[in-house]
Write an enzyme that holds these catalytic residues in place. Structure first.
Site, mmCIF file in Angstrom:
data_model
loop_
_atom_site.group_PDB
_atom_site.id
_atom_site.type_symbol
_atom_site.label_atom_id
_atom_site.label_comp_id
_atom_site.label_asym_id
_atom_site.label_seq_id
_atom_site.Cartn_x
_atom_site.Cartn_y
_atom_site.Cartn_z
ATOM 1 N N PHE A 130 66.051 1.655 1.885
ATOM 2 C CA PHE A 130 65.306 2.289 0.808
ATOM 3 C C PHE A 130 65.764 1.677 -0.511
ATOM 4 C CE2 PHE A 130 64.405 5.279 4.154
ATOM 5 C CZ PHE A 130 63.049 5.472 3.979
ATOM 6 N N TYR A 139 55.117 3.665 3.298
ATOM 7 C CA TYR A 139 55.330 2.957 2.030
ATOM 8 C C TYR A 139 54.763 1.538 2.034
ATOM 9 C CZ TYR A 139 58.681 6.697 1.224
ATOM 10 O OH TYR A 139 59.266 7.922 1.063
ATOM 11 N N ASN A 188 65.213 0.942 -9.686
ATOM 12 C CA ASN A 188 66.367 1.434 -8.934
ATOM 13 C C ASN A 188 66.925 0.437 -7.931
ATOM 14 O OD1 ASN A 188 66.596 3.881 -10.265
ATOM 15 N ND2 ASN A 188 65.112 4.870 -8.921
ATOM 16 N N HIS A 192 55.442 -0.254 -4.953
ATOM 17 C CA HIS A 192 56.886 -0.516 -4.936
ATOM 18 C C HIS A 192 57.256 -1.566 -3.889
ATOM 19 C CE1 HIS A 192 60.261 0.730 -7.187
ATOM 20 N NE2 HIS A 192 60.696 1.744 -6.471
ATOM 21 N N ASN A 240 66.778 2.496 -3.532
ATOM 22 C CA ASN A 240 67.957 2.794 -4.347
ATOM 23 C C ASN A 240 69.272 2.406 -3.685
ATOM 24 O OD1 ASN A 240 67.933 4.782 -2.452
ATOM 25 N ND2 ASN A 240 68.211 6.484 -3.870
#
Length: 193
Positions: free
Chosen positions: A69, A18, A117, A23, A71
């Protein structure tokens, strides 16, 4: 001048898969600041993320990249805020924003999560939404159905350069933000867009 303590959060997802995705623009901003300060992040299990600490321009700064992460970002934010009793007025969260084009950075004092989120979880865990945000534009895919795929993919070279410029602009106004000169910081930052 009295020392003030601030918590600077960069939102993103942990892991190399990631690291270069849209993001993670919040991580990129915090990494750029840490690099400027010459400090490194270290893992902190009790803070659910990687953190660093610095004294900069009379401010005691905690930098945190949640490892939970996106969320579950609120878990990390709440842990460090509570442990060091940092007031919510001294919390700044840098995050990717689909509603702004690449290259645009905006400061926001409070508000909803806008479908993000990470912000959603932070608001839910804090029970409040009145904290500072640095919104880093990453653009929008055009269709709501494509959002997840879009934010979890790498930006084009041109978009990445634009996002890096926005990161730099966000760092330029940080002294004013930390000094409580939000109007001045917002004017400077927003007039660049």
């Amino acid at each position: 001048m009295a020392t003030t303590t601030w918590l600077l959060i960069g939102l993103g997802n942990p892991g190399t898969e990631y690291a270069q995705t849209r993001h993670n623009a919040g991580f990129w901003w915090l990494d750029a600041f840490a690099s400027e300060l010459g400090i490194n992040f270290k893992p902190g299990a009790k803070f659910f993320g990687d953190y660093a600490r610095a004294n900069w321009r009379g401010h005691d700064l905690w930098l945190l990249k949640p490892a939970t992460f996106m969320n579950r970002s609120g878990q990390a934010v709440l842990a460090l805020l509570n442990y060091y009793q940092i007031p919510l007025e001294h919390l700044l969260i840098a995050h990717d924003d689909l509603d702004l084009p690449p290259g645009v950075a905006k400061l926001k004092r409070a508000g909803g999560h806008g479908g993000h989120n990470g912000l959603r979880d932070i608001i839910n865990r804090l029970g409040r939404r009145d904290f500072l945000r640095l919104r880093l534009g990453v653009g929008h895919p055009g269709s709501g159905q494509d959002v997840v795929s879009y934010v979890l993919n790498r930006p084009s070279r041109e978009d990445r350069q634009a996002i890096e410029a926005a990161i730099g602009a966000g760092l330029e106004v940080l002294p004013e933000v930390l000094a409580g000169e939000m109007e001045k910081a917002m004017h400077r930052l927003h007039s660049q867009s």
